[in-house]
Write a protein that holds these residues in place. Structure first.
Motif: not given
Ligand SMILES: [Mg+2]
Length: 411
Positions: A188-207
């Protein structure tokens, strides 16, 4: 502030941006502010029923503009996962939205013959014949894929059965567990990272600590939890511990919110804990009995599961007899081992178990060495100074604990 640490935010929907049809406090402003700061956004939902277009419309109606390419549903992630693996044929138990996403990934729905995969999502009109067909195909070799694991979804009437309830029926009939795509699984997270630049710093926000936080850490991402207060029932090292906790989306811009270093999981997250046993069998010369395991070709101590209704000591004696033909008696408990790096086992049928293994020192009392050929392809005694180098990872330690005469070692 937290927002400065990241280039991209993977935002859970229900419980983070909205509850039902209503946006949560600060959510609309926070999304707009993230956009103004040039952050990449992804909107994640485990609900496999709607299409991405429907989710985008719903968000836009609430005042949060979203592009279809920014939406990731459990169905669209499943489609991306199958496309990446060039899966062309599927039998589907699921909604119109799921079918639409799969069709967009060039997956053909097969009514006759053997498809590569059986995909199960939440289907509100599921029939016995759908379950029967899914069970038959999986039994005959189709891979079992689940959009998401959620057993229920919340309604004003209380919980209603969701994908997980249908999965349970198929698993009960086949004994096979599905490959899960939705949160907390990494695809699910791999799908969400598609299209982001390589090395982009990503955070998940959830409840949800169990899905959003665990999922982020399994995918190697930072996890920010939305909750009234930081959870107190999780402790250091537990991958469900968030790296930061905020009460609303406005917390992303608060100067005070501390950020811990994200935890990285080094083992697959288990679904269950099972008791296991190992035996350190020493002969009169002090040589140790090892078996060469059929599944991975490595040497190791005789070991296995505890069966229903038996004691752990009996399980150790039985395992040695079954694997090697040797009768032993238990002389003492050496130690109890649970370290997940070696005690979490992922099986081909999809199960992931963590073992709590009790190791016993044993003495031969009869029988003759006769490896069973099923679990053990070879069995022999080795002098302690001449052990094979291709030995199961933790077994040298377990052996050392036995030889040191330790009682009650634990790791
Ligand atoms: Mg949520």
């Amino acid at each position: 502030m937290l927002a400065d640490h990241f280039d991209a935010f993977l935002l859970d929907l229900d419980g983070v941006l909205h509850v039902g049809p209503d946006p949560l406090p600060d959510a609309v402003d926070a999304v707009a502010r993230l956009r103004r700061s040039g952050k990449a956004l992804r909107f994640l939902t485990n609900d496999p029923r709607p299409t991405r277009a429907e989710v985008a419309q719903r968000l836009t109606r609430m005042g949060m503009e979203a592009d279809i390419a920014e939406i990731v549903t459990a169905a669209s992630a499943t489609a991306a996962h199958l496309q990446k693996r060039a899966v062309a044929t599927a039998y589907v138990v699921g909604s119109r939205g799921l079918r639409e996403e799969l069709r967009g990934a060039d997956v053909e729905f097969v009514a006759q013959g053997q498809p590569e995969v059986v995909v199960v999502g939440c289907d509100e009109s599921v029939r016995y014949s759908d379950l029967r067909q899914a069970v038959t195909l999986i039994t005959r070799g189709s891979r079992f894929i689940a959009t998401n694991p959620d057993p229920t979804f919340p309604t004003p009437d209380g919980p209603w059965p969701a994908t997980g309830a249908i999965l349970a029926a198929v698993t009960a009939a086949t004994g096979v567990r599905p490959r899960v795509i939705g949160k907390p699984s990494p695809p699910m997270f791999e799908a969400a990272l598609i299209g982001l630049p390589r090395g982009a710093r990503a955070a998940v926000v959830g409840d949800s600590a169990d899905t959003d936080v665990l999922g982020a850490h399994q995918a190697g991402l930072t996890a920010i939890l939305i909750a009234p207060e930081a959870p107190s029932n999780v402790q250091g090292g537990d991958p469900r511990t968030p790296d930061a906790t905020i009460t609303t989306m406005a917390g992303l811009f608060s100067p005070r919110e501390p950020l811990h270093r994200p935890l990285r999981l080094t083992f697959p997250w288990p679904q269950e804990i099972r008791p296991g046993v190992a035996a350190v069998v020493l002969d009169e010369r002090g040589d140790v009995l090892l078996v060469r395991r059929a599944d991975n070709g490595l040497w190791g101590l005789p070991s296995g599961h505890v069966e229903l209704g038996e004691t752990i000591a009996h399980a150790a004696v039985r395992e040695v007899l079954e694997e090697t033909g040797l009768q032993v008696r238990v002389s003492r408990l050496v130690g109890v081992y649970s370290e997940p790096e070696s005690q979490v086992v992922a099986y081909l049928d999809g199960r992931v178990c963590q073992f709590i293994t009790a190791s016993f020192a044993c003495t031969p009392v009869g029988g003759a060495l006769r490896p069973d050929g099923v679990e053990a392809v070879a069995a022999r005694f080795f002098p302690v100074g001449e052990m094979p180098t291709d030995l199961l990872r933790m077994h040298p330690q377990w052996l050392a604990d036995a030889l040191d005469g330790l009682i009650g070692a634990y790791r």
